[in-house]
Scaffold this active site. Structure first.
Site, PDB file in Angstrom:
ATOM      1  N   ASP A 263      -7.382   3.583  -1.948  1.00 11.95           N
ATOM      2  CA  ASP A 263      -7.593   2.139  -1.846  1.00 11.95           C
ATOM      3  C   ASP A 263      -8.837   1.939  -0.990  1.00 11.95           C
ATOM      4  O   ASP A 263      -8.893   2.419   0.155  1.00 11.95           O
ATOM      5  CB  ASP A 263      -6.396   1.467  -1.159  1.00 11.95           C
ATOM      6  CG  ASP A 263      -5.135   1.494  -2.025  1.00 11.95           C
ATOM      7  OD1 ASP A 263      -5.206   1.993  -3.155  1.00 11.95           O
ATOM      8  OD2 ASP A 263      -4.090   1.006  -1.555  1.00 11.95           O
TER       9      ASP A 263
ATOM     10  N   ASP B 119       1.441  -4.779  -9.743  1.00  8.41           N
ATOM     11  CA  ASP B 119       1.841  -4.913  -8.340  1.00  8.41           C
ATOM     12  C   ASP B 119       3.104  -5.777  -8.248  1.00  8.41           C
ATOM     13  O   ASP B 119       3.045  -6.953  -7.896  1.00  8.41           O
ATOM     14  CB  ASP B 119       0.715  -5.592  -7.533  1.00  8.41           C
ATOM     15  CG  ASP B 119      -0.576  -4.780  -7.547  1.00  8.41           C
ATOM     16  OD1 ASP B 119      -0.508  -3.554  -7.403  1.00  8.41           O
ATOM     17  OD2 ASP B 119      -1.649  -5.388  -7.691  1.00  8.41           O
TER      18      ASP B 119
HETATM   19  O1  1PR Z   1      -6.527  -7.366  -9.180  1.00  8.65           O
HETATM   20  O2  1PR Z   1      -7.835  -6.168 -10.889  1.00  8.65           O
HETATM   21  O3  1PR Z   1      -8.906  -6.861  -8.769  1.00  8.65           O
HETATM   22  O4  1PR Z   1      -7.261  -5.021  -8.839  1.00  8.65           O
HETATM   23  C1  1PR Z   1      -7.024  -4.852  -7.476  1.00  8.65           C
HETATM   24  C2  1PR Z   1      -6.352  -3.517  -7.329  1.00  8.65           C
HETATM   25  O5  1PR Z   1      -6.213  -3.271  -5.946  1.00  8.65           O
HETATM   26  C3  1PR Z   1      -4.978  -3.476  -7.951  1.00  8.65           C
HETATM   27  O6  1PR Z   1      -4.834  -2.257  -8.642  1.00  8.65           O
HETATM   28  C4  1PR Z   1      -4.024  -3.490  -6.767  1.00  8.65           C
HETATM   29  O7  1PR Z   1      -2.908  -2.651  -6.991  1.00  8.65           O
HETATM   30  C5  1PR Z   1      -4.875  -2.930  -5.657  1.00  8.65           C
HETATM   31  N1  1PR Z   1      -4.567  -3.521  -4.354  1.00  8.65           N
HETATM   32  C6  1PR Z   1      -4.881  -4.771  -3.962  1.00  8.65           C
HETATM   33  N2  1PR Z   1      -4.480  -4.951  -2.680  1.00  8.65           N
HETATM   34  C7  1PR Z   1      -3.930  -3.816  -2.268  1.00  8.65           C
HETATM   35  C8  1PR Z   1      -3.386  -3.546  -0.936  1.00  8.65           C
HETATM   36  O8  1PR Z   1      -2.824  -2.499  -0.680  1.00  8.65           O
HETATM   37  N3  1PR Z   1      -3.503  -4.507  -0.048  1.00  8.65           N
HETATM   38  N4  1PR Z   1      -3.522  -1.654  -3.273  1.00  8.65           N
HETATM   39  C9  1PR Z   1      -3.976  -2.914  -3.317  1.00  8.65           C
HETATM   40  C10 1PR Z   1      -2.557  -1.232  -4.027  1.00  8.65           C
HETATM   41  C11 1PR Z   1      -1.137   0.457  -4.252  1.00  8.65           C
HETATM   42  C12 1PR Z   1      -1.337   1.845  -4.620  1.00  8.65           C
HETATM   43  C13 1PR Z   1      -1.081   2.721  -3.444  1.00  8.65           C
HETATM   44  C14 1PR Z   1       0.293   3.236  -3.744  1.00  8.65           C
HETATM   45  C15 1PR Z   1       0.628   4.510  -3.077  1.00  8.65           C
HETATM   46  N5  1PR Z   1      -2.233  -0.026  -3.551  1.00  8.65           N
HETATM   47  O9  1PR Z   1      -2.521   2.103  -5.210  1.00  8.65           O
HETATM   48  O10 1PR Z   1      -2.074   3.614  -3.372  1.00  8.65           O
HETATM   49  O11 1PR Z   1       1.230   2.232  -3.423  1.00  8.65           O
HETATM   50  O12 1PR Z   1       0.726   4.357  -1.728  1.00  8.65           O
HETATM   51  P1  1PR Z   1       1.635   5.325  -0.860  1.00  8.65           P
HETATM   52  O13 1PR Z   1       1.658   6.646  -1.550  1.00  8.65           O
HETATM   53  O14 1PR Z   1       0.948   5.409   0.464  1.00  8.65           O
HETATM   54  O15 1PR Z   1       2.980   4.679  -0.788  1.00  8.65           O
HETATM   55  P2  1PR Z   1      -7.658  -6.439  -9.434  1.00  8.65           P
END
Ligand code: 1PR
Length: 542
Positions: A231, A386
Site C-alpha cells: 500500500d 473493500d
Molecule cells: O479506489 O480504485 O482508487 O483504489 C484504491 C485502492 O487502495 C483499493 O485497492 C483499496 O483497497 C486500497 N486502499 C485504499 N485505502 C486503503 C487503506 O488501507 N487505507 N488499502 C487501501 C487496502 C488492503 C490490502 C492490504 C491487505 C493485507 N489495503 O491491500 O494490503 O488488507 O493487509 P494485511 O496482510 O496487513 O492484513 P481506487
C-alpha cells in the site's frame, strides 16, 4: 542484438527489461522491412487476439512476419503471439491469424477451474532443444483465457504441453521458429534462463540436452500464488512510502506509517520468492496530474529488476487533469501498462460502475472495466473489493446476500452481509460483495482481489466465510487478502477454500514472517506451490 516488435500495446517494457538484464541490446522495429531483416526477432503478444492482429495489419507487419517465419529466420513469440500463429481465435471471431499453424485457438471451458488461468504451471517437453538447455522443471507464469489445442495435425510444432482442466500447447518450436504461451519475462530466474537460451545460446541446437520435465502421463498443476501487497502513499514530508493500516487506518500519532520504499521492498519480495507483487496507490481516488503520477516511476524502476507479474491499483478511472486534459480509464491503464504493469486493479470505480449497471440493467460498454478488458483482455483487469461486515438478526432484515456466520455480531446476530465501500473504506455504499463481484465478472473483469476491512492488519487470519461466499459465486480467480498473521493462515485458506492466491502486507513488511516460511508451510501441507530452484533442491534433499 535483438529486435523487438513493439506495436504499442500493453506491457512490452518487461520484455525489454528482461533482455537488458541479460546484457543484450534491444532494437525496435521501426518499419516493416526491419521484421524481415532482423537477426533475431521477439514478438511479445499483449492484449486481445483481435487487437494484436489489427495493430499488426495497420502497421503493415503481417506480410513480413509471414515471410520471416516461412523462411525460418529466428523468431520468438510470447503469449498471444503464439496464438497469432494459428488461423484464428474464438476470442476475436472473423479476424484472421497469421495462419502458419492450422487450427483455431479456443477458450478454456467453464468447469472446476477458474478462467483465465492466472499463475505458475509446469511444462511437459516433447522435443529436445537448446532453448530448454538447463531447464529444471521450474514453474513458469501463464495468464490467458484462450489456448492452442494439442491437435495431432500440429504435432511437429509442439515443444511442450501443459494441463489446466485439459491439455494445451504451452510452447511450439520448429526450426528457428519458437513461441511460448507462458511469459518468460515474468517467470523469474527460470524464465530469464529460457530467454537467454534464445538470445545467446550456450550450445547449438544439435547438441544439448540437460532438461528435466515431468513424465508425460502425469498432469502438470497450477500453483497457489503467494502475493506481497504494497500500500503506497505520500507522507507529510512528501515522500512516497509503503504504509500499512489497521482496518485501513494507516496513521499512527497523526503520521502515515512508513514501512519502507516501494521499489526496494518490491525487489526484496521478488528475491524472497513472491509469485506476484501488487502496488496499491491508496490515495489514488484523489485527482492527480497524470504525468506527475509517482506510481509510474515506481513501476518503471521496479520492472527493471523484478521479473514476476506486477499489478497496480488506485486511481484507475476517468478524470480531468488540473490543466484541463481529460483521460479515460483506458488512457490511465494504458499508461500503467506501458510503465511495466501487467494488470490494473480497479477499486472505487468498479463500485460506481456496478451501481450504474444495477440501476439501468444494461451494459454501457464505456465503463473502465469494459474498456480495459476489451483492449487488454480480462486477465489484465483485477477488481479490488473493500468490504466490511454488516450484521443482521435475520436474512429478511436486508435485501443483500447474507451468510450464517460463526463469528457472531455485537448483539449476538447470526447473519451478516458484506457491504462494499469506496475511497479506501471511507464511504459505504448500498451494494454487497456478491452484487459487486458478479457484475464485474459479467462486465469483463478477470480476477478479484478480495480485501476485508474487518480483518485488515489484525493478524487474525483471513475471513474464510467471506472468501467462500465469493468463491462459490464467481468463476474468475480470487486472491484472498487481509488478516494474514502467520504461515498457518495461508495453509488454512488453501485447505478450507478454493481460492487461487493469498496475499499479505503487514507481516512481510515488518519481517515477522518470510515468504519462504509461508511457502514451506503450504508445500508441507501438500499444496501445489512454486518454489525457487535452490529451495526446491533443499526440499528434495530432506
Ligand atoms: O479506489 O480504485 O482508487 O483504489 C484504491 C485502492 O487502495 C483499493 O485497492 C483499496 O483497497 C486500497 N486502499 C485504499 N485505502 C486503503 C487503506 O488501507 N487505507 N488499502 C487501501 C487496502 C488492503 C490490502 C492490504 C491487505 C493485507 N489495503 O491491500 O494490503 O488488507 O493487509 P494485511 O496482510 O496487513 O492484513 P481506487
Amino acid at each position: 542484438m535483438v529486435t523487438l516488435l513493439d506495436y504499442g500495446a500493453g506491457n512490452i517494457r518487461s520484455v525489454r527489461n528482461a533482455i537488458k538484464k541479460l546484457g543484450i541490446e534491444v532494437k525496435d522495429v521501426s518499419e516493416p522491412e526491419d521484421i524481415f531483416t532482423a537477426e533475431k526477432l521477439i514478438f511479445p503478444g499483449v492484449g486481445s487476439f483481435g487487437l494484436v492482429m489489427t495493430r499488426l495489419a495497420a502497421k503493415g507487419y503481417i506480410e513480413p512476419l509471414i515471410k520471416r517465419i516461412r523462411e525460418d529466420k529466428p523468431f520468438l513469440g510470447i503469449c498471444v503471439a503464439l496464438q497469432a500463429l494459428y488461423q484464428g481465435s474464438d476470442e476475436s471471431p472473423g479476424i484472421n491469424g497469421l495462419g502458419i499453424i492450422p487450427g483455431q485457438v479456443k477458450r478454456f471451458p467453464e468447469g472446476d477451474l477458474s478462467v483465465p488461468q492466472i499463475g505458475w504451471n509446469n511444462i511437459q517437453l516433447s522435443q529436445e532443444t537448446s532453448l530448454m538447455n538447463n531447464y529444471h522443471n521450474e514453474k513458469l507464469y501463464f495468464v490467458h483465457s484462450y489456448y492452442a489445442c494439442c491437435d495431432p495435425l500440429t504435432e511437429k510444432w509442439i515443444l511442450s504441453t501443459t494441463d489446466y482442466g485439459l491439455r494445451f500447447v504451452s510452447a511450439i518450436k520448429k526450426g528457428n521458429i519458437a513461441a511460448f504461451q507462458f511469459h518468460p519475462e515474468k517467470s523469474g530466474e527460470a524464465g530469464l534462463k529460457i530467454l537467454k537460451n534464445y538470445l545467446a545460446p550456450a550450445v547449438p541446437d544439435s547438441i544439448v540436452i540437460r532438461t528435466r520435465s515431468i513424465p508425460e502421463e502425469q498432469e502438470t498443476k497450477i500453483a497457489k500464488r503467494i502475493i506481497a501487497c504494497l500500500d503506497v502513499r505520500t507522507n507529510s514530508r512528501g515522500d512516497l512510502v509503503v504504509t500499512k493500516g489497521d482496518q485501513y487506518d494507516v496513521k499512527e500519532k497523526g503520521e502515515v506509517r512508513n514501512l519502507g520504499k516501494p521499489v526496494e521492498l518490491a525487489k526484496r519480495y521478488y528475491e524472497e520468492g513472491a509469485d506476484e507483487i501488487i502496488f496499491l496507490n491508496i490515495t489514488g481516488f484523489r485527482d492527480f496530474p497524470m504525468q506527475d503520477q509517482p506510481m509510474l516511476q515506481v513501476l518503471k524502476k521496479t520492472s527493471e529488476n523484478v521479473f514476476v507479474p506486477l499489478t497496480i491499483g488506485g486511481g484507475i478511472k476517468e478524470f480531468i487533469d488540473s490543466d484541463g486534459t481529460s483521460y479515460s480509464a483506458l488512457d490511465v491503464a494504458s499508461e500503467y501498462f506501458r510503465s511495466g504493469a501487467d494488470k490494473v486493479s480497479i477499486g472505487s470505480d468498479a463500485v460506481y460502475t456496478v451501481e450504474n449497471f444495477l440501476a439501468s440493467g444494461k451494459k454501457t460498454g464505456t465503463s473502465s472495466i469494459e474498456q480495459i478488458s476489451n483492449v487488454y483482455g480480462a486477465q489484465a483487469v483485477v477488481i479490488s473489493v473493500d468490504p466490511h461486515r454488516v450484521y443482521v438478526h435475520d436474512p429478511d432484515d436486508t435485501l443483500h446476500s447474507t451468510i450464517k456466520t460463526t463469528i457472531l455480531g455485537p448483539e449476538g446476530e447470526e447473519y451478516c452481509w458484506y457491504q462494499c465501500t469506496v475511497k479506501g473504506g471511507r464511504e459505504e455504499r448500498d451494494i454487497d460483495v456478491i452484487q459487486l463481484t458478479t457484475v464485474c465478472e459479467e462486465l469483463g473483469a478477470g480476477e478479484i482481489l478480495l480485501n476485508c476491512i474487518d480483518r485488515d492488519g489484525t493478524n487474525s487470519g483471513f475471513d474464510l466465510e467471506l472468501i467462500t461466499m465469493v468463491k462459490d459465486t464467481v468463476s474468475i480467480p480470487v486472491i484472498a487478502s487481509s488478516g494474514a498473521g502467520n504461515a498457518r493462515h495461508f495453509a488454512e485458506v488453501f485447505a478450507k477454500t478454493d481460492v487461487e492466491a493469498a496475499l499479505a502486507a503487514g507481516i512481510f513488511h515488518r519481517r515477522e514472517v518470510a515468504i519462504s516460511e509461508v511457502k514451506r508451510k503450504v508445500a508441507a501441507d501438500g499444496v501445489e506451490i512454486r518454489l525457487q530452484r535452490d529451495f526446491q533442491a533443499l526440499i528434495q534433499r530432506h
